[in-house]
Design a protein around this motif. Structure first.
Motif, PDB file in Angstrom:
ATOM      1  N   ALA A 176      -5.804   5.577 -15.610  1.00  0.00           N
ATOM      2  CA  ALA A 176      -4.533   5.999 -15.011  1.00  0.00           C
ATOM      3  C   ALA A 176      -4.669   6.112 -13.495  1.00  0.00           C
ATOM      4  N   LEU A 177      -5.795   6.624 -13.025  1.00  0.00           N
ATOM      5  CA  LEU A 177      -6.024   6.737 -11.586  1.00  0.00           C
ATOM      6  C   LEU A 177      -6.206   5.367 -10.939  1.00  0.00           C
ATOM      7  N   GLN A 178      -6.803   4.440 -11.682  1.00  0.00           N
ATOM      8  CA  GLN A 178      -7.070   3.108 -11.129  1.00  0.00           C
ATOM      9  C   GLN A 178      -5.792   2.306 -10.886  1.00  0.00           C
ATOM     10  N   LYS A 179      -4.684   2.713 -11.477  1.00  0.00           N
ATOM     11  CA  LYS A 179      -3.424   2.039 -11.169  1.00  0.00           C
ATOM     12  C   LYS A 179      -3.076   2.205  -9.692  1.00  0.00           C
ATOM     13  N   LEU A 180      -3.518   3.317  -9.109  1.00  0.00           N
ATOM     14  CA  LEU A 180      -3.246   3.587  -7.702  1.00  0.00           C
ATOM     15  C   LEU A 180      -4.424   3.172  -6.810  1.00  0.00           C
ATOM     16  N   ILE A 181      -5.633   3.510  -7.244  1.00  0.00           N
ATOM     17  CA  ILE A 181      -6.841   3.160  -6.483  1.00  0.00           C
ATOM     18  C   ILE A 181      -7.803   2.443  -7.431  1.00  0.00           C
ATOM     19  N   PRO A 182      -7.774   1.130  -7.474  1.00  0.00           N
ATOM     20  CA  PRO A 182      -8.583   0.374  -8.449  1.00  0.00           C
ATOM     21  C   PRO A 182     -10.079   0.592  -8.316  1.00  0.00           C
ATOM     22  N   SER A 237       5.786  -1.690   2.478  1.00  0.00           N
ATOM     23  CA  SER A 237       5.434  -2.894   1.721  1.00  0.00           C
ATOM     24  C   SER A 237       4.014  -2.731   1.189  1.00  0.00           C
ATOM     25  N   SER A 238       3.581  -3.702   0.395  1.00  0.00           N
ATOM     26  CA  SER A 238       2.216  -3.653  -0.125  1.00  0.00           C
ATOM     27  C   SER A 238       1.204  -3.554   1.004  1.00  0.00           C
ATOM     28  N   GLU A 239       1.431  -4.329   2.071  1.00  0.00           N
ATOM     29  CA  GLU A 239       0.509  -4.313   3.207  1.00  0.00           C
ATOM     30  C   GLU A 239       0.580  -2.987   3.954  1.00  0.00           C
ATOM     31  N   GLU A 240       1.783  -2.428   4.082  1.00  0.00           N
ATOM     32  CA  GLU A 240       1.945  -1.174   4.818  1.00  0.00           C
ATOM     33  C   GLU A 240       1.361   0.012   4.053  1.00  0.00           C
ATOM     34  N   ILE A 241       1.356  -0.062   2.712  1.00  0.00           N
ATOM     35  CA  ILE A 241       0.699   0.990   1.932  1.00  0.00           C
ATOM     36  C   ILE A 241      -0.756   1.107   2.368  1.00  0.00           C
ATOM     37  N   LYS A 242      -1.407  -0.020   2.544  1.00  0.00           N
ATOM     38  CA  LYS A 242      -2.827  -0.020   2.910  1.00  0.00           C
ATOM     39  C   LYS A 242      -3.060   0.480   4.339  1.00  0.00           C
ATOM     40  N   GLU A 243      -2.052   0.402   5.183  1.00  0.00           N
ATOM     41  CA  GLU A 243      -2.199   0.971   6.516  1.00  0.00           C
ATOM     42  C   GLU A 243      -2.265   2.498   6.453  1.00  0.00           C
ATOM     43  N   VAL A 244      -1.550   3.069   5.468  1.00  0.00           N
ATOM     44  CA  VAL A 244      -1.561   4.524   5.299  1.00  0.00           C
ATOM     45  C   VAL A 244      -2.720   4.961   4.414  1.00  0.00           C
ATOM     46  N   GLU A 245      -2.906   4.257   3.291  1.00  0.00           N
ATOM     47  CA  GLU A 245      -3.972   4.550   2.327  1.00  0.00           C
ATOM     48  C   GLU A 245      -4.717   3.244   2.040  1.00  0.00           C
ATOM     49  N   PRO A 246      -5.815   2.986   2.747  1.00  0.00           N
ATOM     50  CA  PRO A 246      -6.474   1.673   2.673  1.00  0.00           C
ATOM     51  C   PRO A 246      -6.940   1.254   1.283  1.00  0.00           C
ATOM     52  N   TYR A 247      -7.210   2.198   0.387  1.00  0.00           N
ATOM     53  CA  TYR A 247      -7.755   1.844  -0.928  1.00  0.00           C
ATOM     54  C   TYR A 247      -6.694   1.858  -2.025  1.00  0.00           C
ATOM     55  N   CYS A 248      -5.447   2.142  -1.649  1.00  0.00           N
ATOM     56  CA  CYS A 248      -4.360   2.210  -2.618  1.00  0.00           C
ATOM     57  C   CYS A 248      -3.647   0.864  -2.715  1.00  0.00           C
ATOM     58  N   VAL A 249      -3.219   0.496  -3.922  1.00  0.00           N
ATOM     59  CA  VAL A 249      -2.478  -0.744  -4.122  1.00  0.00           C
ATOM     60  C   VAL A 249      -1.142  -0.429  -4.779  1.00  0.00           C
ATOM     61  N   GLY A 308       5.937   1.238  -1.561  1.00  0.00           N
ATOM     62  CA  GLY A 308       5.648   2.658  -1.427  1.00  0.00           C
ATOM     63  C   GLY A 308       6.723   3.381  -0.650  1.00  0.00           C
ATOM     64  N   LEU A 309       6.736   4.692  -0.777  1.00  0.00           N
ATOM     65  CA  LEU A 309       7.656   5.548  -0.042  1.00  0.00           C
ATOM     66  C   LEU A 309       6.835   6.618   0.663  1.00  0.00           C
ATOM     67  N   ARG A 310       6.865   6.612   1.973  1.00  0.00           N
ATOM     68  CA  ARG A 310       6.134   7.590   2.777  1.00  0.00           C
ATOM     69  C   ARG A 310       7.007   8.815   2.987  1.00  0.00           C
ATOM     70  N   VAL A 311       6.474   9.992   2.608  1.00  0.00           N
ATOM     71  CA  VAL A 311       7.198  11.262   2.701  1.00  0.00           C
ATOM     72  C   VAL A 311       6.429  12.163   3.657  1.00  0.00           C
ATOM     73  N   PRO A 312       6.851  12.262   4.912  1.00  0.00           N
ATOM     74  CA  PRO A 312       6.039  12.974   5.906  1.00  0.00           C
ATOM     75  C   PRO A 312       6.020  14.483   5.752  1.00  0.00           C
ATOM     76  N   GLN A 313       7.017  15.079   5.084  1.00  0.00           N
ATOM     77  CA  GLN A 313       7.105  16.542   5.039  1.00  0.00           C
ATOM     78  C   GLN A 313       6.124  17.199   4.079  1.00  0.00           C
TER      79      GLN A 313
END
Length: 408
Positions: free
Chosen positions: A335-341, A131-143, A147-152
């Motif tokens: 373009a980068l700010q779409k992921l990390i504002p 979810s939006s909140e869980e994205i920030k748990e993995v990448e705190p500055y990403c919005v 999201g889809l977490r791919v561990p491999q």
């Protein structure tokens, strides 16, 4: 005019052309399967792995993006396991750090779901929706919306991998000859003759892994080749050290299904630092790494290829956007700010540049899969874009099996 051939000649069992990671991996798999063969590898440059292999982002791809059942999907999954095992055995630095693919608009939610389905079909495990909140748990500055977490997914230095392949080849008795450009290829029923500036090589079998020059080499044995290489330059920025904390792992956008590239993303590098990019700009030459470089022959062959005309009509808007981002740092930053504002232009410094060898069919399709073309005693690798580095050992094994079955 009749060409003048050199008088010196040599004989080998298998000749491999191309000292990038696919050529080296193929040679290694052939030699490992049949150590008694005399195997020779020719590379036109003065050192190995200096084009696509030495200029990519170093990502160990998991197999998320590729159509199930395709050569890319099969070889990426098999090659992933073989590559990771090779790095562990040989002590090559690598990190299976995982990545996040992030949808930043509602239009990207459906394509993101398609990626999940492909990943599952391709055998990936541990995929996790965020979810939006869980994205920030993995990448705190990403919005993002989802999201889809791919561990491999991981990172490695592919030039280091390629040079280790070369070391093992030499240890196994293979000969690697640098500065040896192929001028002519003459096919016969029982052998193939390859002509360089100073020697004629006679081989029982020829494998060509020419990368950016693959179509030109293939034309020497297949004059009606229905594809050409279109070079796309990928430009990177790097994050300054004081803002490395903005990226923990790898962060990718949802790729545009109408454009066959992954979009600008954030990639941790195995040697330290974070890369941002690449874009995908039509290059003014197959080995033109500077914006000011221009190769008349390369450009002429591109713009006169009928398939390119159809590509230009289909992708002209995306192509203009990529060119604009190439010349405008501000557009690249947006373009980068779409992921990390919080990313700002002053956080970035110019990074590396690579050129992707993208095969284009005469019908106007940019080939989305690996392309191996076999004629008699010759195999040409005509399209091997990403994830070819990840899949290199698996591609090499596939080719080795065909070569050895024919030699038998």
């Amino acid at each position: 005019m009749t060409p003048t051939f050199p008088t010196s000649s040599s004989i080998c069992d298998v000749l491999v052309v191309g000292g990038g990671i696919v050529g080296l991996a193929t040679a290694l798999r052939i030699l490992q399967s049949r150590p008694q063969l005399r195997l020779v590898l020719l590379e036109k440059e003065s050192h190995l792995a200096c084009h696509q292999t030495g200029r990519n982002s170093g990502v160990i791809h998991s197999g998320l993006y590729y159509r199930p059942g395709s050569l890319k999907a099969r070889n990426c999954r098999a090659g992933y396991d073989q590559l990771v095992a090779f790095c562990r055995e040989e002590g090559i630095a690598h990190d299976i750090c995982g990545k996040v693919v992030v949808a930043t608009s509602t239009e990207e939610l459906s394509p993101l779901a398609t990626l999940y389905d492909r990943g599952v079909a391709n055998g990936l495990t541990g995929l996790r929706w965020l979810s939006s909140e869980e994205i920030k748990e993995v990448e705190p500055y990403c919005v993002g919306l989802r999201g889809l977490r791919v561990p491999q997914t991981g990172i490695v230095d592919y030039k280091a991998v390629a040079l280790k392949y070369a070391e093992k080849l030499r240890d196994g008795g293979a000969e690697i000859i640098l500065g040896s450009k192929v001028e002519h290829v003459l096919t016969q029923d029982s052998s193939v003759e390859v002509v360089t500036a100073d020697r004629i090589w006679q081989a029982k079998f020829l494998v060509v892994c020419g990368g950016l020059q693959s179509d030109r080499l293939a034309l020497k044995t297949e004059p009606d080749l229905p594809l050409r290489i279109i070079p796309f330059r990928g430009e990177y920025y790097e994050l300054k050290s004081e803002v490395h904390h903005l990226v923990r792992h790898l962060i990718y956008p949802v790729p545009n299904p109408a454009f066959p590239f992954l979009g600008v993303h954030f990639t941790r590098m195995i040697g330290g630092g974070v890369e941002c990019g690449p874009n995908a700009v039509l290059a003014w030459g197959r080995e033109c790494y500077k914006k000011s470089d221009f190769n008349v022959r390369d450009v002429w062959e591109t713009v006169t290829w009928g398939g390119f005309h159809k590509v230009a009509i289909r992708y002209w808007r995306s192509g203009l956007d990529e060119m604009y981002r190439s010349w405008s740092k501000a557009a690249f930053v947006r373009a980068l700010q779409k992921l990390i504002p919080s990313i700002q232009g002053e956080d970035l410094v110019s990074g590396g540049v690579g050129i992707r060898a993208q095969a284009c069919h005469i019908n106007g399709q940019l080939l989305d899969d690996f392309e191996l073309r076999s004629h008699g005693r010759v195999i040409h690798v005509c399209n091997a874009p990403s994830p070819a580095a990840t899949a290199s050992l698996a591609i090499g094994q596939t080719i080795a099996q065909e070569v050895l079955s024919r030699l038998s």
